[in-house]
Design a protein around this motif. Structure first.
Motif, PDB file in Angstrom:
ATOM      1  N   ASP A  98       2.767   2.783  -0.031  1.00  0.00           N
ATOM      2  CA  ASP A  98       3.412   1.767   0.814  1.00  0.00           C
ATOM      3  C   ASP A  98       2.360   0.859   1.466  1.00  0.00           C
ATOM      4  OD1 ASP A  98       2.507   3.708   2.568  1.00  0.00           O
ATOM      5  OD2 ASP A  98       4.291   3.708   3.828  1.00  0.00           O
ATOM      6  N   TRP A  99       1.084   1.086   1.128  1.00  0.00           N
ATOM      7  CA  TRP A  99       0.009   0.191   1.581  1.00  0.00           C
ATOM      8  C   TRP A  99      -1.045   0.151   0.469  1.00  0.00           C
ATOM      9  CZ3 TRP A  99      -1.323  -2.480   6.223  1.00  0.00           C
ATOM     10  CH2 TRP A  99      -2.639  -2.936   6.286  1.00  0.00           C
ATOM     11  N   ILE A 100      -1.335  -1.038  -0.018  1.00  0.00           N
ATOM     12  CA  ILE A 100      -2.435  -1.163  -0.986  1.00  0.00           C
ATOM     13  C   ILE A 100      -3.413  -2.190  -0.444  1.00  0.00           C
ATOM     14  CG2 ILE A 100      -3.118  -1.804  -3.342  1.00  0.00           C
ATOM     15  CD1 ILE A 100      -0.444  -0.842  -4.374  1.00  0.00           C
ATOM     16  N   ASP A 101      -4.661  -1.759  -0.352  1.00  0.00           N
ATOM     17  CA  ASP A 101      -5.704  -2.636   0.146  1.00  0.00           C
ATOM     18  C   ASP A 101      -6.518  -3.176  -1.022  1.00  0.00           C
ATOM     19  OD1 ASP A 101      -7.912  -3.696   1.734  1.00  0.00           O
ATOM     20  OD2 ASP A 101      -7.022  -2.465   3.314  1.00  0.00           O
ATOM     21  N   ILE A 102      -6.543  -4.508  -1.138  1.00  0.00           N
ATOM     22  CA  ILE A 102      -7.292  -5.161  -2.222  1.00  0.00           C
ATOM     23  C   ILE A 102      -8.466  -5.895  -1.584  1.00  0.00           C
ATOM     24  CG2 ILE A 102      -7.120  -6.888  -4.070  1.00  0.00           C
ATOM     25  CD1 ILE A 102      -4.180  -6.192  -4.387  1.00  0.00           C
ATOM     26  N   ASP A 103      -9.647  -5.321  -1.729  1.00  0.00           N
ATOM     27  CA  ASP A 103     -10.827  -5.870  -1.045  1.00  0.00           C
ATOM     28  C   ASP A 103     -11.998  -5.897  -2.039  1.00  0.00           C
ATOM     29  OD1 ASP A 103     -12.346  -6.741   1.245  1.00  0.00           O
ATOM     30  OD2 ASP A 103     -13.184  -4.724   1.399  1.00  0.00           O
ATOM     31  N   PRO A 104     -11.872  -6.727  -3.076  1.00  0.00           N
ATOM     32  CA  PRO A 104     -12.903  -6.703  -4.132  1.00  0.00           C
ATOM     33  C   PRO A 104     -14.094  -7.594  -3.784  1.00  0.00           C
ATOM     34  CG  PRO A 104     -11.147  -8.216  -4.735  1.00  0.00           C
ATOM     35  CD  PRO A 104     -10.841  -7.733  -3.349  1.00  0.00           C
TER      36      PRO A 104
ATOM     37  N   ARG B 293       8.983  -0.761  -2.618  1.00  0.00           N
ATOM     38  CA  ARG B 293       9.790  -1.769  -1.926  1.00  0.00           C
ATOM     39  C   ARG B 293       9.492  -1.711  -0.420  1.00  0.00           C
ATOM     40  NH1 ARG B 293      15.317  -1.806  -0.286  1.00  0.00           N
ATOM     41  NH2 ARG B 293      15.304   0.425  -0.542  1.00  0.00           N
ATOM     42  N   LYS B 294       9.272  -2.861   0.173  1.00  0.00           N
ATOM     43  CA  LYS B 294       8.936  -3.004   1.600  1.00  0.00           C
ATOM     44  C   LYS B 294       7.515  -2.554   1.929  1.00  0.00           C
ATOM     45  CE  LYS B 294      13.582  -2.793   3.480  1.00  0.00           C
ATOM     46  NZ  LYS B 294      14.510  -2.071   4.323  1.00  0.00           N
ATOM     47  N   GLY B 295       6.724  -2.249   0.899  1.00  0.00           N
ATOM     48  CA  GLY B 295       5.328  -1.876   1.134  1.00  0.00           C
ATOM     49  C   GLY B 295       4.499  -3.106   1.497  1.00  0.00           C
ATOM     50  N   ILE B 296       3.272  -2.843   1.961  1.00  0.00           N
ATOM     51  CA  ILE B 296       2.414  -3.938   2.418  1.00  0.00           C
ATOM     52  C   ILE B 296       1.170  -4.051   1.534  1.00  0.00           C
ATOM     53  CG2 ILE B 296       0.999  -4.804   4.349  1.00  0.00           C
ATOM     54  CD1 ILE B 296       2.938  -3.307   6.233  1.00  0.00           C
ATOM     55  N   LEU B 297       0.925  -5.280   1.092  1.00  0.00           N
ATOM     56  CA  LEU B 297      -0.307  -5.568   0.359  1.00  0.00           C
ATOM     57  C   LEU B 297      -1.255  -6.267   1.328  1.00  0.00           C
ATOM     58  CD1 LEU B 297       0.249  -7.293  -3.098  1.00  0.00           C
ATOM     59  CD2 LEU B 297      -0.663  -5.027  -2.645  1.00  0.00           C
ATOM     60  N   ALA B 298      -2.476  -5.769   1.416  1.00  0.00           N
ATOM     61  CA  ALA B 298      -3.488  -6.385   2.279  1.00  0.00           C
ATOM     62  C   ALA B 298      -4.575  -6.913   1.350  1.00  0.00           C
ATOM     63  CB  ALA B 298      -4.041  -5.336   3.226  1.00  0.00           C
ATOM     64  N   VAL B 299      -4.784  -8.219   1.372  1.00  0.00           N
ATOM     65  CA  VAL B 299      -5.655  -8.840   0.371  1.00  0.00           C
ATOM     66  C   VAL B 299      -6.785  -9.641   1.023  1.00  0.00           C
ATOM     67  CG1 VAL B 299      -5.709 -10.408  -1.621  1.00  0.00           C
ATOM     68  CG2 VAL B 299      -3.634  -9.096  -1.148  1.00  0.00           C
ATOM     69  N   THR B 300      -8.013  -9.372   0.579  1.00  0.00           N
ATOM     70  CA  THR B 300      -9.161 -10.162   1.023  1.00  0.00           C
ATOM     71  C   THR B 300      -9.612 -11.049  -0.130  1.00  0.00           C
ATOM     72  OG1 THR B 300      -9.954  -8.236   2.272  1.00  0.00           O
ATOM     73  CG2 THR B 300     -11.506 -10.048   2.015  1.00  0.00           C
ATOM     74  N   ALA B 301      -9.959 -12.301   0.188  1.00  0.00           N
ATOM     75  CA  ALA B 301     -10.541 -13.191  -0.829  1.00  0.00           C
ATOM     76  C   ALA B 301     -11.824 -13.798  -0.264  1.00  0.00           C
ATOM     77  CB  ALA B 301      -9.557 -14.310  -1.166  1.00  0.00           C
ATOM     78  N   THR B 302     -12.898 -13.688  -1.029  1.00  0.00           N
ATOM     79  CA  THR B 302     -14.149 -14.325  -0.580  1.00  0.00           C
ATOM     80  C   THR B 302     -14.539 -15.484  -1.496  1.00  0.00           C
ATOM     81  OG1 THR B 302     -15.443 -12.688  -1.797  1.00  0.00           O
ATOM     82  CG2 THR B 302     -15.084 -12.240   0.532  1.00  0.00           C
ATOM     83  N   ASP B 303     -13.701 -15.776  -2.489  1.00  0.00           N
ATOM     84  CA  ASP B 303     -14.012 -16.901  -3.387  1.00  0.00           C
ATOM     85  C   ASP B 303     -13.492 -18.205  -2.778  1.00  0.00           C
ATOM     86  OD1 ASP B 303     -11.397 -15.955  -3.775  1.00  0.00           O
ATOM     87  OD2 ASP B 303     -11.295 -16.690  -5.834  1.00  0.00           O
TER      88      ASP B 303
END
Ligand SMILES: C[S@@+](CC[C@H](N)C(=O)[O-])C[C@H]1O[C@@H](n2cnc3c(N)ncnc32)[C@H](O)[C@@H]1O
Length: 373
Positions: free
Chosen positions: A123-129, A146-156
């Motif tokens: 229910d939580w996926i952290d995308i920090d590439p 469903r209703k989970g949270i995606l946390a996304v970092t972008a450095t580009d």
């Protein structure tokens, strides 16, 4: 690997000793065998708060490196279960060591993040590439529950802000001519890309918290299901255009290539997300949490306080308007006073200290900049 112990939040961590990986007196965290950047603390502090406020049950730290996020999500965010993943076995080994050091139990996966995302129901996926998150958005939006949270970092940021327009088109499917409000455009391009990625799986997103800091963008979105809601969310996509001659700026559903004010050829950015980028009720709770937390970074409070004031429209750049009008730059206080006197709402923006957001129209803004300069 030469390690030193550092403390971040409630975690004690062993991380590569910068002194051992310095080149010509300089240190970049990506030169060490395992990545740890203390400057990303703000990103992690706000993420910990989000985990805590949203009562996360099963979190995947898909790019864990030293394990710092998953450990903090467990200790401070009170996530019920944390999963550490890294494609690099050396990083995963250090994450395991750090988890033990902090008494945190979890699952350790040595997979490509895309495989890890489908490995369990999170229910939580952290995308920090490193760099762009673009290759992970389709799987992230499809894999999360469903209703989970995606946390996304972008450095580009060169792509997202339009300094590298071909990369922006390639990775995010948006044209981007590099507008004055490029930092907010970057956030909206990333959210737009998430909207389209989610729609493929008949899903849609609700932006919860989005911000720009130092050298990165971070967004938190809730992912929900429904084909018709996905269609509806696609209707919140559009363009921002700006005239390089008179700096007229507006949003539109279709690409506008001629300036409605002076007829000049416009700069364009889009398709991108035009709707709100924050959940104001949630922000209030985040602010309370930052204030009550014993040692969250000061910058977190500054950003969240500004976000609470910001209205939903790309910001204007005071310096650019003054230079286009060939007048000295007025003080922000005077400009704000002028706009408020005519009944307009105006605020600072966390995106750019030279920027401001207002519901005033172009003519009112130009008039106030001229009068107050
Ligand atoms: C920017 S670092 C992560 C930093 C960490 N999240 C933090 O807050 O300190 C990126 C990490 O992702 C790992 N990585 C790179 N590509 C990956 C992939 N396709 N799947 C999983 N991990 C990957 C790298 O080995 C590296 O440890």
């Amino acid at each position: 690997m030469n390690l030193v112990e550092v403390r971040e939040g409630e975690a004690n961590l062993l991380v590569p000793d910068p002194a051992s990986y310095t080149k010509d007196g300089k240190f970049d965290p990506s030169w060490a065998p395992v990545f740890y950047n203390p400057r990303m603390r703000l990103n992690r502090d706000l993420s910990v708060i989000m985990v805590k406020l949203n009562r996360v049950r099963r979190a995947l730290d898909a790019f864990t490196a030293s394990g710092v996020r998953a450990i903090r999500y467990s200790l401070e965010g009170k996530a019920e279960e944390v999963n550490f993943n890294d494609i690099d076995p050396i990083a995963l080994e250090l994450a395991r060591k750090n988890a033990e050091l902090n008494g945190v139990k979890g699952r350790f996966l040595n997979l490509d993040a895309r495989a890890a995302m489908f490995n369990a129901r999170y229910d939580w996926i952290d995308i920090d590439p490193f760099g762009t998150p673009a290759p992970f958005l389709l799987d992230g939006t499809a894999a999360i529950i469903r209703k989970g949270i995606l946390a996304v970092t972008a450095t580009d940021l060169t792509a997202l802000e339009g300094a590298a327009p071909r990369a922006c088109l390639r990775k995010y499917g948006s044209v981007n001519d590099g507008l004055s409000s490029s930092k907010e455009i970057g956030v909206r391009v990333l959210l737009g890309s998430l909207v389209r990625a989610a729609a493929v799986a008949e899903r849609y997103i609700e932006p919860m918290l989005s911000f720009y800091a130092d050298h990165y963008i971070r967004v938190f979105v809730r992912v929900l299901e429904g084909a018709s809601k996905a269609d509806q969310s696609l209707r919140s996509m559009g363009f921002v255009y700006e005239c390089p001659n008179c700096l007229y700026m507006s949003t539109s559903k279709i690409a506008v290539s001629n300036c409605p004010k002076c007829g000049g050829r416009t700069k364009l950015a889009g398709p991108l997300w035009l709707d709100r980028i924050e959940d104001q009720t949630l922000l209030e709770n985040v602010q309370q949490e930052v204030l009550s937390g014993p040692e969250y970074s000061k910058k977190a409070l500054e950003i969240v306080s500004k976000l609470r004031m910001e209205i939903n429209f790309p910001y204007w750049r005071l310096d650019k308007l003054a230079s286009m009008l060939k007048v000295p730059m007025p003080s922000r206080t005077k400009l704000f006073q002028c706009l408020r006197e005519i009944g307009r709402h105006v605020t600072e923006t966390h995106f750019d200290y030279r920027g401001f957001k207002t519901d005033a129209n172009y003519d009112e803004i130009v008039n106030c900049v001229k009068v107050q300069s």
